[in-house]
Structures are given as structure tokens and as C-alpha cells.
Write an enzyme that holds these catalytic residues in place. Structure first.
Site, PDB file in Angstrom:
ATOM      1  N   GLN A  53      -4.139  -7.103  -6.188  1.00  0.00           N
ATOM      2  CA  GLN A  53      -4.625  -7.447  -5.073  1.00  0.00           C
ATOM      3  C   GLN A  53      -5.705  -7.040  -4.555  1.00  0.00           C
ATOM      4  OE1 GLN A  53      -3.024  -6.568  -0.874  1.00  0.00           O
ATOM      5  NE2 GLN A  53      -2.470  -8.952  -0.741  1.00  0.00           N
TER       6      GLN A  53
ATOM      7  N   TYR B  49      -7.715  -8.162   7.933  1.00  0.00           N
ATOM      8  CA  TYR B  49      -8.592  -7.247   6.946  1.00  0.00           C
ATOM      9  C   TYR B  49      -9.931  -8.268   6.957  1.00  0.00           C
ATOM     10  CZ  TYR B  49      -5.188  -3.934   6.217  1.00  0.00           C
ATOM     11  OH  TYR B  49      -3.921  -3.193   6.455  1.00  0.00           O
TER      12      TYR B  49
ATOM     13  N   HIS C  49      -6.896 -11.258  -1.034  1.00  0.00           N
ATOM     14  CA  HIS C  49      -6.083 -10.770   0.264  1.00  0.00           C
ATOM     15  C   HIS C  49      -6.999 -11.197   1.610  1.00  0.00           C
ATOM     16  CE1 HIS C  49      -3.930  -8.509   3.125  1.00  0.00           C
ATOM     17  NE2 HIS C  49      -3.981  -7.326   2.791  1.00  0.00           N
TER      18      HIS C  49
ATOM     19  N   GLY D 250       8.700  -7.194  -0.198  1.00  0.00           N
ATOM     20  CA  GLY D 250       8.311  -6.077   0.003  1.00  0.00           C
ATOM     21  C   GLY D 250       9.413  -4.945  -0.127  1.00  0.00           C
ATOM     22  N   ARG D 251       9.583  -4.632   1.310  1.00  0.00           N
ATOM     23  CA  ARG D 251      10.318  -3.236   1.323  1.00  0.00           C
ATOM     24  C   ARG D 251      11.669  -3.004   0.497  1.00  0.00           C
ATOM     25  NH1 ARG D 251      10.616  -4.007   7.502  1.00  0.00           N
ATOM     26  NH2 ARG D 251      10.327  -6.067   6.718  1.00  0.00           N
TER      27      ARG D 251
ATOM     28  N   ASN E 108      -0.690 -14.083  12.147  1.00  0.00           N
ATOM     29  CA  ASN E 108      -0.111 -12.852  12.109  1.00  0.00           C
ATOM     30  C   ASN E 108      -0.784 -11.824  12.909  1.00  0.00           C
ATOM     31  OD1 ASN E 108       0.546  -9.972  10.927  1.00  0.00           O
ATOM     32  ND2 ASN E 108       1.710 -11.068   9.713  1.00  0.00           N
TER      33      ASN E 108
ATOM     34  N   ARG F 270      -3.664 -14.812  -0.731  1.00  0.00           N
ATOM     35  CA  ARG F 270      -2.690 -14.467   0.394  1.00  0.00           C
ATOM     36  C   ARG F 270      -3.209 -14.873   1.861  1.00  0.00           C
ATOM     37  NH1 ARG F 270       1.142  -9.193   1.990  1.00  0.00           N
ATOM     38  NH2 ARG F 270       3.062 -10.513   1.866  1.00  0.00           N
TER      39      ARG F 270
ATOM     40  N   ASN G 144      -3.338 -10.353   7.022  1.00  0.00           N
ATOM     41  CA  ASN G 144      -3.053  -9.071   7.737  1.00  0.00           C
ATOM     42  C   ASN G 144      -4.400  -8.300   8.502  1.00  0.00           C
ATOM     43  OD1 ASN G 144      -0.804  -9.663   6.710  1.00  0.00           O
ATOM     44  ND2 ASN G 144      -0.544  -7.976   5.468  1.00  0.00           N
TER      45      ASN G 144
ATOM     46  N   THR H  92       0.829  -1.157  -0.094  1.00  0.00           N
ATOM     47  CA  THR H  92      -0.057  -0.090   0.173  1.00  0.00           C
ATOM     48  C   THR H  92       0.770   1.268  -0.068  1.00  0.00           C
ATOM     49  OG1 THR H  92      -1.878  -1.048   1.162  1.00  0.00           O
ATOM     50  CG2 THR H  92      -1.712   1.321   1.570  1.00  0.00           C
TER      51      THR H  92
HETATM   52  C1  LIG Z   1       4.804   0.199   3.103  1.00  0.00           C
HETATM   53  C2  LIG Z   1       3.985  -1.173   3.161  1.00  0.00           C
HETATM   54  C3  LIG Z   1       2.638  -1.301   2.685  1.00  0.00           C
HETATM   55  C4  LIG Z   1       2.103  -2.785   2.678  1.00  0.00           C
HETATM   56  N1  LIG Z   1       0.980  -2.907   2.051  1.00  0.00           N
HETATM   57  C5  LIG Z   1       0.351  -4.257   2.114  1.00  0.00           C
HETATM   58  C6  LIG Z   1      -0.777  -4.524   1.377  1.00  0.00           C
HETATM   59  O1  LIG Z   1      -1.325  -3.474   0.685  1.00  0.00           O
HETATM   60  N2  LIG Z   1      -1.236  -5.814   1.221  1.00  0.00           N
HETATM   61  C7  LIG Z   1      -0.551  -6.892   1.734  1.00  0.00           C
HETATM   62  O2  LIG Z   1      -1.114  -7.953   1.612  1.00  0.00           O
HETATM   63  N3  LIG Z   1       0.567  -6.450   2.632  1.00  0.00           N
HETATM   64  C8  LIG Z   1       1.156  -5.317   2.443  1.00  0.00           C
HETATM   65  N4  LIG Z   1       2.130  -5.168   3.303  1.00  0.00           N
HETATM   66  C9  LIG Z   1       3.097  -6.093   3.799  1.00  0.00           C
HETATM   67  C10 LIG Z   1       4.027  -6.557   2.776  1.00  0.00           C
HETATM   68  O3  LIG Z   1       3.470  -7.125   1.769  1.00  0.00           O
HETATM   69  C11 LIG Z   1       4.975  -7.466   3.335  1.00  0.00           C
HETATM   70  O4  LIG Z   1       4.345  -8.813   4.020  1.00  0.00           O
HETATM   71  C12 LIG Z   1       5.943  -7.057   4.527  1.00  0.00           C
HETATM   72  O5  LIG Z   1       6.436  -5.714   4.096  1.00  0.00           O
HETATM   73  C13 LIG Z   1       7.076  -7.837   4.866  1.00  0.00           C
HETATM   74  O6  LIG Z   1       8.025  -8.324   3.628  1.00  0.00           O
HETATM   75  P1  LIG Z   1       9.327  -7.406   3.297  1.00  0.00           P
HETATM   76  O7  LIG Z   1      10.165  -7.826   4.765  1.00  0.00           O
HETATM   77  O8  LIG Z   1       9.948  -8.317   2.435  1.00  0.00           O
HETATM   78  O9  LIG Z   1       9.006  -6.255   3.466  1.00  0.00           O
HETATM   79  C14 LIG Z   1       2.899  -3.682   3.426  1.00  0.00           C
HETATM   80  C15 LIG Z   1       3.968  -3.655   3.973  1.00  0.00           C
HETATM   81  C16 LIG Z   1       4.488  -2.339   4.025  1.00  0.00           C
HETATM   82  C17 LIG Z   1       6.098  -2.058   4.541  1.00  0.00           C
END
Ligand SMILES: Cc1cc2nc3c(=O)[nH]c(=O)nc-3n(C[C@H](O)[C@H](O)[C@H](O)COP(=O)(O)O)c2cc1C
Length: 379
Positions: free
Chosen positions: A117, A196, A191, A329-330, A248, A243, A194, A43
Site C-alpha cells: 500500500q 491522508y 492509499h 483487518g483486526r 470516513n 483504496r 482515511n 500499520t
Molecule cells: C492497527 C491498525 C492499523 C491500520 N493501518 C492502516 C493502514 O496502514 N492503511 C489503511 O488503509 N488502513 C489502515 N487501517 C484500517 C484498516 O485497514 C481497516 O479499515 C479497519 O481496521 C477496519 O477493518 P476491520 O474491522 O476488519 O479491522 C488500520 C487499522 C488498524 C486497527
């Protein structure tokens, strides 16, 4: 060591060998992917006020087209399903669909593949953001705050959805999936993670319903299963990912039984032949072992917020065949050319937490590639 929440430390002593398992092409359902390093859904809160994706989104995503698969930021399936955070996109109007079509074309032009997603925020919504009532499986609030136009506010107690309101939500997911395909996307990810709506129904704590959608593991799994089945019926199971994040605690999510509803869900949907199951979990956990035992299809792993991605571990898991792909992700957020950097063993840009959800191009489309970073600065 202390660090800001969301910050990432990556020790870049790891280089992906040319014959690495993570670099091998494969098929996930109907989609051929060039490698097994996927971009996790992120997001970014840059959508327009009506839910149309940002004008910068096509550039942002196409910069990351080197991913085997891009999974988009969470995207609302209806006006009623949006409103957990400011400026999150939807895919329920012709205008939304037209902008997603631009994004799909840009990613495909860059040689990439992309799934959208699909999301319902459930009890994580706030009426001051979405302009709609907050709903959930039961009238149990998440003990969390969100940023509204008038500042930080606690989340309200959701109204428990009536049984008759559930089928229309399933239909919203079906219609949104049709729009994604009509926009030229390669598929959708449901989705159910997390904290939702779909995850809330899976929980034995947050879901206290006494109808067919609460109680037994099969009942708690019913909503996610019905959404998956409807979407698979609409666009073909080979274009659908799911997903989940068992156990969690994001969004004040609570589950005592972190296995039963997931087993029931996966056993019910296994015969469909989905493109993939995407699990956000620590791979050494008992839950991962259960899932791997039940799920024979493609498995995408994301090791989650608390654990920085260990690329060496991901490569081992892919090499053993324990996972099909790793979702990142990040590191992808901050490194549009992540795959190239891993192949070269190059340093990675650090993600800037302050611009994760900030409006505008900074921290969105201006992370440099290695080539850009190495160019001498013009005077
Ligand atoms: C800025 C940000 C936005 C995220 N938005 C979503 C999202 O829209 N949908 C989702 O399933 N997870 C979302 N996540 C979780 C990430 O998909 C991921 O699970 C999390 O960042 C851990 O992975 P990483 O260590 O590779 O960053 C978000 C995480 C971050 C940091």
C-alpha cells in the site's frame, strides 16, 4: 456495551461452508488469488528508524499467507511523504526495496500474494516524526494529536502545496510502484483513504484550492487520478488497486459532498482496468450504492472501524456478486490462520489493542494458530 477503541468483538457462530463464495479462487487483474478473504492494510509501527521494514515483517506477513491477498501496511513513497506515526516503513531506497523483496519471497513461499500500500501522509504528518514540513492541499490543520518522540502533540497547520510540487509527488508514487514490482510484489494499492494526502485532495472541505486540483469534483479527483494513471502506466493497470473511504472521518477528515469527487474519479479511471477498487464503507450506505453503480470492475469491501466484520453479510454480498472480496483487518492481525478458523467455525483470538503499534514481537508474530493454541503447554 463499552469497549476500548479498536477492540473487536466477533461472534463466532459463523462457519464458512466448503462451497462459500468467499472461498472461491479468482483473478484480480494479473494476480490469481486462492480465496476472496484479503488482509486489509494495517500499520504496525515496527519499521526501523530509516523506514526499512522490520526484520520480523517477513515472518509476520508469511504467517498470514493464507489470505487471498495481503495488502501491506501503509508505506511511504518518499521521505517527504512519511511521518504521521513513529516507525512506519517506506519504499524509496535500495535498502527498503531489499527488505520488501525478503517479505515478498516469504509470502510467496507460503503460497500467498501481496500488494504494497503506497502512501503520502499529507496533513497528518508531524515534523518531529518525519523530520519534514507538513503539507496538504490547503492550510487547514487536522484537529488531531499524534505520538511524537517527545509525547503526544497536536498536528500543525500544513503548508498548502504549490501547484508545481504536485507532479513530483505523482512521480514519487510511480517510482515507489516500480520498486515494489522490482522487489517481487504482485502489485500496489494506492492509499486514497482515511484522511491522508490523496483523500484530502478529494474533500470539498479540506481542499480549498483554486488551481486545477481544487473546486469542481473533477479537479478534486485530479491528484488521485494522476497517481493511479502514472502507476498503471509504470507497472500495468492489472497490478494496481485503489483504496477510498468516502465520508470516513478518520484523521478529522471532513467532506460535505461524499459522492461527486468519487464519481468523477471512478469515471475517469474506469477505462484503465485496474486490478480492484477497495472501498472502506458501510454497504448499506448511499455512497456504496453510487460506487457500485459506477464501478464495474473488481470491488473489495472493508466495512470499517466502527462496525465489526459480519462474515455472514460479506458472504452474502460475495454470493450475489456485489463484491469480489472482503478485506479483513483486526481479525487477520490476531489470527494468522483466519481462513482455517472460519472454515472450521472455530473461535478467533481477540486482537490486543495495546500491542497494535508497540515495538517488538509481542502482539506481532506471536498470535497462535489453532494448532498451536491446542497444543498442551510444556511443563
Ligand atoms: C492497527 C491498525 C492499523 C491500520 N493501518 C492502516 C493502514 O496502514 N492503511 C489503511 O488503509 N488502513 C489502515 N487501517 C484500517 C484498516 O485497514 C481497516 O479499515 C479497519 O481496521 C477496519 O477493518 P476491520 O474491522 O476488519 O479491522 C488500520 C487499522 C488498524 C486497527
Amino acid at each position: 456495551m463499552n469497549r476500548a477503541p479498536g477492540a473487536l468483538e466477533i461472534s463466532m457462530t459463523f462457519t464458512l461452508a466448503a462451497d462459500a463464495a468467499l472461498l472461491k479462487p479468482t483473478r484480480i487483474g494479473e494476480t490469481a488469488v486462492d480465496n476472496r478473504i484479503f488482509m486489509a492494510p494495517l500499520t504496525r509501527s515496527r519499521a526501523q528508524a530509516d523506514g526499512t521494514p522490520s526484520d520480523l515483517a517477513a515472518q509476520y506477513y508469511s504467517q498470514r499467507a493464507g489470505a487471498g491477498l495481503i495488502i501491506s501496511e501503509a508505506t511511504a513513497v518518499s521521505k517527504e511523504s512519511n511521518g504521521a506515526y513513529l516507525n512506519t516503513p517506506g519504499i524509496y531506497t535500495d535498502g527498503h526495496q531489499a527488505k520488501w523483496a525478503e517479505i515478498a519471497a516469504a509470502v510467496h513461499d507460503g503460497g500467498g500474494r501481496m500488494f504494497v500500500q503506497l502512501w503520502h501522509v499529507g496533513r497528518m504528518g508531524h515534523p518531529d516524526i518525519g523530520g519534514v514540513e507538513t503539507v496538504g492541499p490547503s492550510a487547514i490543520a487536522a484537529d488531531a494529536v499524534t505520538h511524537t518522540p517527545s509525547g503526544k502533540q497536536s498536528l500543525p497547520v500544513p503548508r498548502a502545496l504549490a501547484t508545481a510540487e504536485i507532479a513530483p509527488i505523482v512521480a514519487d508514487f510511480r517510482r515507489a510502484a516500480r520498486r515494489a514490482i522490482d522487489a517481487g510484489m504482485d502489485g500496489v494499492e494506492i492509499h486514497s483513504a482515511n484522511g491522508y494526502l490523496l483523500h484530502e485532495f478529494l474533500s470539498d472541505v479540506v481542499n480549498q484550492r483554486t488551481d486545477a486540483y481544487g473546486g469542481s469534483p473533477e479537479n478534486r479527483a485530479r491528484l488521485t487520478a494522476e497517481v493511479v494513471e502514472a502507476v498503471a502506466d509504470e507497472i500495468g493497470a492489472g497490478r494496481v488497486g485503489l483504496r477510498i473511504s468516502p465520508g470516513n472521518s478518520a484523521g478529522d477528515m471532513r467532506e460535505v459532498d461524499t459522492v461527486g469527487a468519487y464519481e468523477a474519479l471512478l469515471e475517469r479511471i474506469a477505462p484503465l482496468g485496474l486490478a480492484y477498487l477497495h472501498v472502506l464503507i458501510e454497504p448499506s450506505s448511499a455512497e456504496f450504492g453510487v460506487i457500485r453503480a459506477v464501478w464495474e470492475g473488481n470491488l473489495v469491501l472493508n466495512t470499517g472501524r466502527e462496525v465489526d466484520t459480519d462474515f455472514c453479510q460479506m458472504e452474502s454480498l460475495a454470493g450475489w456478486g456485489a463484491i469480489t472480496a472482503a478485506a479483513i483487518g483486526r481479525a487477520f492481525l490476531a489470527n494468522p490462520d483466519l481462513i482455517d478458523r472460519l472454515v472450521l467455525g472455530a473461535d478467533l483470538n481477540e486482537p490486543d489493542v495495546a500491542t497494535f503499534y508497540a515495538p517488538g514481537p509481542a502482539g506481532y508474530v506471536d498470535y497462535p494458530t489453532l494448532a498451536e493454541a491446542e497444543q498442551p503447554q510444556s511443563a
